[in-house]
Design an enzyme around this catalytic site. Sequence first.
Site, PDB file in Angstrom:
ATOM      1  N   LYS A 197      -7.808   7.277   0.101  1.00  0.00           N
ATOM      2  CA  LYS A 197      -7.543   6.289   1.157  1.00  0.00           C
ATOM      3  C   LYS A 197      -8.710   5.350   1.367  1.00  0.00           C
ATOM      4  CE  LYS A 197      -3.937   8.163   4.079  1.00  0.00           C
ATOM      5  NZ  LYS A 197      -3.544   8.469   5.450  1.00  0.00           N
ATOM      6  N   LYS A 233       2.826   9.787  -6.246  1.00  0.00           N
ATOM      7  CA  LYS A 233       3.732  10.322  -5.218  1.00  0.00           C
ATOM      8  C   LYS A 233       4.380   9.189  -4.411  1.00  0.00           C
ATOM      9  CE  LYS A 233       0.898  10.984  -1.196  1.00  0.00           C
ATOM     10  NZ  LYS A 233       0.191  11.691  -0.219  1.00  0.00           N
ATOM     11  N   LYS A 284       4.164   5.703   1.798  1.00  0.00           N
ATOM     12  CA  LYS A 284       4.403   4.522   2.629  1.00  0.00           C
ATOM     13  C   LYS A 284       3.519   3.371   2.198  1.00  0.00           C
ATOM     14  CE  LYS A 284       5.252   7.289   6.738  1.00  0.00           C
ATOM     15  NZ  LYS A 284       4.446   8.032   7.690  1.00  0.00           N
TER      16      LYS A 284
HETATM   17  P1  TYM Z   1       2.169  12.341   6.403  1.00  0.00           P
HETATM   18  O1  TYM Z   1       2.500  11.574   7.637  1.00  0.00           O
HETATM   19  O2  TYM Z   1       1.533  11.617   5.278  1.00  0.00           O
HETATM   20  O3  TYM Z   1       3.456  13.038   5.831  1.00  0.00           O
HETATM   21  C1  TYM Z   1       4.286  13.838   6.656  1.00  0.00           C
HETATM   22  C2  TYM Z   1       4.816  15.017   5.854  1.00  0.00           C
HETATM   23  O4  TYM Z   1       5.535  14.543   4.708  1.00  0.00           O
HETATM   24  C3  TYM Z   1       5.028  15.157   3.528  1.00  0.00           C
HETATM   25  N1  TYM Z   1       5.090  14.181   2.428  1.00  0.00           N
HETATM   26  C4  TYM Z   1       5.645  14.424   1.241  1.00  0.00           C
HETATM   27  N2  TYM Z   1       6.255  15.528   0.764  1.00  0.00           N
HETATM   28  C5  TYM Z   1       6.752  15.456  -0.494  1.00  0.00           C
HETATM   29  N3  TYM Z   1       6.640  14.355  -1.291  1.00  0.00           N
HETATM   30  C6  TYM Z   1       6.040  13.230  -0.838  1.00  0.00           C
HETATM   31  N4  TYM Z   1       5.956  12.154  -1.614  1.00  0.00           N
HETATM   32  C7  TYM Z   1       5.500  13.242   0.481  1.00  0.00           C
HETATM   33  N5  TYM Z   1       4.853  12.323   1.237  1.00  0.00           N
HETATM   34  C8  TYM Z   1       4.600  12.917   2.432  1.00  0.00           C
HETATM   35  C9  TYM Z   1       3.588  15.495   3.860  1.00  0.00           C
HETATM   36  O5  TYM Z   1       3.120  16.529   3.031  1.00  0.00           O
HETATM   37  C10 TYM Z   1       3.702  15.916   5.302  1.00  0.00           C
HETATM   38  O6  TYM Z   1       4.099  17.254   5.405  1.00  0.00           O
HETATM   39  N6  TYM Z   1      -1.975  14.792   7.569  1.00  0.00           N
HETATM   40  C11 TYM Z   1      -0.549  14.819   7.720  1.00  0.00           C
HETATM   41  C12 TYM Z   1      -0.066  14.800   9.151  1.00  0.00           C
HETATM   42  C13 TYM Z   1      -0.642  15.862  10.027  1.00  0.00           C
HETATM   43  C14 TYM Z   1      -0.288  17.227   9.998  1.00  0.00           C
HETATM   44  C15 TYM Z   1      -1.068  17.833  11.028  1.00  0.00           C
HETATM   45  C16 TYM Z   1       0.586  17.984   9.230  1.00  0.00           C
HETATM   46  C17 TYM Z   1      -1.561  15.688  10.992  1.00  0.00           C
HETATM   47  N7  TYM Z   1      -1.830  16.876  11.596  1.00  0.00           N
HETATM   48  C18 TYM Z   1      -0.985  19.202  11.275  1.00  0.00           C
HETATM   49  C19 TYM Z   1       0.665  19.349   9.505  1.00  0.00           C
HETATM   50  C20 TYM Z   1      -0.113  19.961  10.498  1.00  0.00           C
HETATM   51  C21 TYM Z   1       0.007  13.586   7.035  1.00  0.00           C
HETATM   52  O7  TYM Z   1      -0.660  12.612   6.823  1.00  0.00           O
HETATM   53  O8  TYM Z   1       1.315  13.636   6.783  1.00  0.00           O
END
Ligand code: TYM
Length: 351
Positions: free
Chosen positions: A114, A207, A210
């Site tokens: 990032k 992957k 967004k």
């Molecule tokens: P974020 O917002 O990027 O994504 C949310 C969830 O979607 C999953 N995900 C995917 N799974 C499969 N294939 C993909 N291409 C894909 N893109 C996203 C992510 O693995 C996630 O589960 N850091 C986290 C948010 C967060 C969080 C937490 C999660 C903040 N605090 C505490 C769990 C527990 C994030 O950026 O997710």
Amino acid sequence: MKITPRVFSGMQPTGSLHLGNYLGAMINWIEMQKTHECIYCVVDLHAITVWQDPAELRTAIRQVTAAYIAAGLDPKKSILFNQSQVPAHAELGWIFNCVARLGWLNRMTQFKEKAGKDREQASVGLYAYPNLMAADILAYRATHVPVGEDQKQHLELARDIAQKFNNDFKKEIVAQGFEDGIFFPQPDPVITGPATRVMSLRDGTKKMSKSDPSDFSRISLMDDTDTIADKIKRAKTDAEPLPVTLEDLSKRPEIDNLIGIYAALSGETREQAFTMLLATSGEGPSLFTGFKRNLTDAAVTKLGPIRSEIVRLMADPAEIDAVLANGAARARAIAQPVMDNVKDIVGLIRS
Ligand code: TYM
């Protein structure tokens, strides 16, 4: 004190959710809601680690909340709220900034991706992001965290932080009445299903995300039927002959990805999805046409009703805000006593 099983997970309100978010994480959230006490958060404090336009952020927080409900999370059962309404996240995040080591954070691949080449210009928040994520989970002493594969390294860090906190403060933890010396559980990642890593529709080695500049790389939960059909039609395949076995797909990332997506959407296994591919294959350039038609049907059947429900819910922002306020109050009621314990353990005075 016994640690009770509890589920925590979250998504960033940075634009609309996509198929990766839905298949990698949310379908498991919905399942776990049936058997566990679940807390699902819209992690707005994480979102602002990179620039967010304030008006767009407000809309995105509501839209992600609407997507949670539309996809099947029940706000009466599970706790749904936005992170910034519960002060424990930021408070515990600071304490974890003082527990985690620089060396641990330096290894985080997501920060490197990032921040890109211009690390000096990345926010301090982006660097400390994984500590806040550990705080999200551990403020509720959560034991299970359903996420996609890309969050694995962050979860390992959360486990390390929990363990170091328990070790550093062992004497005090016992003195405060936690006889086994364990205050924080080591949260288990729950990474399961046929689509734990959904890849870009344009490039099977990247992957779905967004931040990809190409809208054709992802299917958004807000896409209409025609857009979904168009994106799947244009999804990259390859020029090789039809694969013979599922194992052949290990060198065919684009096809492998579409098989995983179809399986997750239809509730079938990867084997069943592969059998369907073989049964529907055409000749020459239309090798994957039948498969893609079925994939489109499966996507539209699953995502169409979710999209209409998001649109319906978004027409009443006050109702969404009420869900968030109610969830935040319930979340605070769990996190506050944990924070009181943490402060006592660390040696901070509270009144
Ligand atoms: P974020 O917002 O990027 O994504 C949310 C969830 O979607 C999953 N995900 C995917 N799974 C499969 N294939 C993909 N291409 C894909 N893109 C996203 C992510 O693995 C996630 O589960 N850091 C986290 C948010 C967060 C969080 C937490 C999660 C903040 N605090 C505490 C769990 C527990 C994030 O950026 O997710």
